[in-house]
Design an enzyme around this catalytic site. Structure first.
Site, mmCIF file in Angstrom:
data_model
loop_
_atom_site.group_PDB
_atom_site.id
_atom_site.type_symbol
_atom_site.label_atom_id
_atom_site.label_comp_id
_atom_site.label_asym_id
_atom_site.label_seq_id
_atom_site.Cartn_x
_atom_site.Cartn_y
_atom_site.Cartn_z
ATOM 1 N N GLU A 220 0.806 -1.223 0.000
ATOM 2 C CA GLU A 220 0.000 0.000 0.000
ATOM 3 C C GLU A 220 0.842 1.277 0.000
ATOM 4 O O GLU A 220 0.307 2.372 -0.201
ATOM 5 C CB GLU A 220 -0.937 -0.007 1.216
ATOM 6 C CG GLU A 220 -2.046 -1.047 1.085
ATOM 7 C CD GLU A 220 -2.882 -1.209 2.345
ATOM 8 O OE1 GLU A 220 -2.436 -0.770 3.424
ATOM 9 O OE2 GLU A 220 -3.980 -1.777 2.243
ATOM 10 N N GLU B 77 7.358 -21.932 7.759
ATOM 11 C CA GLU B 77 7.718 -21.051 8.873
ATOM 12 C C GLU B 77 8.712 -21.693 9.836
ATOM 13 O O GLU B 77 9.239 -21.035 10.720
ATOM 14 C CB GLU B 77 6.471 -20.620 9.640
ATOM 15 C CG GLU B 77 5.767 -21.711 10.413
ATOM 16 C CD GLU B 77 4.586 -21.149 11.210
ATOM 17 O OE1 GLU B 77 4.683 -21.134 12.440
ATOM 18 O OE2 GLU B 77 3.595 -20.731 10.594
#
Length: 275
Positions: A81, A112
């Site tokens: 953004e 992960e």
């Protein structure tokens, strides 16, 4: 002090399947109201981190977000953004997620748990001492994030962390540890809820305050936003119109000619020095 996983503690609510839709929504909202207060308590640490990021970015440094699952997705979201909002290149705030872009939509098994992969990815981006690495993990125990922060710190790179458990392993690897203690989740262990909401709030705070400090906002306006759709062109036109006191059509021509509110206003003042 022993490490306690508050994020895994039982919900304060039970028999959820027996509740009405209204009760479920009200209960979730009650819990959500705790998030902003938890973030408020973390402001001193957020300020400390931002104050160290700004001078680094003024020298060409970047921010790297590291996370897995929801935490990784929120980092990628915030990074994505920055270009449209502040007109910055996409190379200045970078979100890395365990498992790569595939993991944005689909879980990637065991991604992960790789302690070394995060640092390898940072090296692929030629990370250096002007950069900042911010690890995001609600539990504070994600190996992908911990390994990246540990290696970054060993190489003299500023590190920050965002977690929902006090004194977690991720906090121990960060120069500035942001601990946002939101308490047990409405659905036990579902850290996409309050923890995710709080992470989004903190990421907003970090990048918005950094961009303001870097001069990407004027007054309270996004004067460097990308003009990527009609809504943003209209918003930019109204900014130029108000700033320069000209009619809408004239302001729109000036805006589209120069490509951003800031450039349009600066060009107008350069051509009309007495304005």
């Amino acid at each position: 002090m022993a490490f306690v996983k508050i994020t895994e503690q039982p919900s304060l609510y039970d028999n959820l399947e027996k509740k009405s839709v209204l009760e479920i929504l009200q209960d979730i909202n009650t819990e959500d109201q705790k998030v902003a207060l938890a973030v408020k308590k973390a402001i001193p640490q957020i300020e400390k981190l931002v104050s160290q990021i700004v001078p680094r970015m003024k020298q060409g440094g970047r921010i790297f977000y590291m996370g897995a699952g929801t935490s990784g997705r929120l980092g990628v979201l915030d990074a994505s953004e920055i270009p449209p909002t502040f007109g910055m290149p996409p190379t200045l705030v970078i979100g890395l997620i365990a498992g790569g872009d595939t993991a944005l939509r689909n879980p990637v098994e065991n991604a992960e748990d790789d302690m070394n992969r995060g640092w390898e990815e940072l090296k692929e981006h030629n990370i250096n001492e002007k950069d900042t690495v911010i690890g995001i993990a609600a539990s504070g125990t994600t190996p992908y994030v911990i390994g990246a922060l540990h290696a970054a710190r060993e190489h003299g790179i500023l590190t920050g962390s965002i977690s929902s458990n006090p004194d977690s392993p991720i906090s121990k690897e960060a120069d500035v540890a942001i601990e946002m203690i939101v308490g047990p989740e409405y659905v036990t262990g579902s850290s996409r809820m309050k923890s995710g909401t709080g992470q989004k709030m903190i990421l907003n705070m970090i990048t918005t305050s950094v961009m303001i400090q870097l001069g990407r906002v004027k007054g309270n306006r996004m004067v460097n936003m990308q003009l990527s759709n009609q809504k943003l062109v209209d918003r930019g036109t109204r900014m130029v119109s108000e700033e320069l006191g000209m009619d809408y059509d004239q302001a729109k021509r000036l805006l589209l000619l120069h490509g951003s509110v800031k450039k349009a206003v600066d060009a107008y003042h350069a051509e009309n020095p007495n304005s």
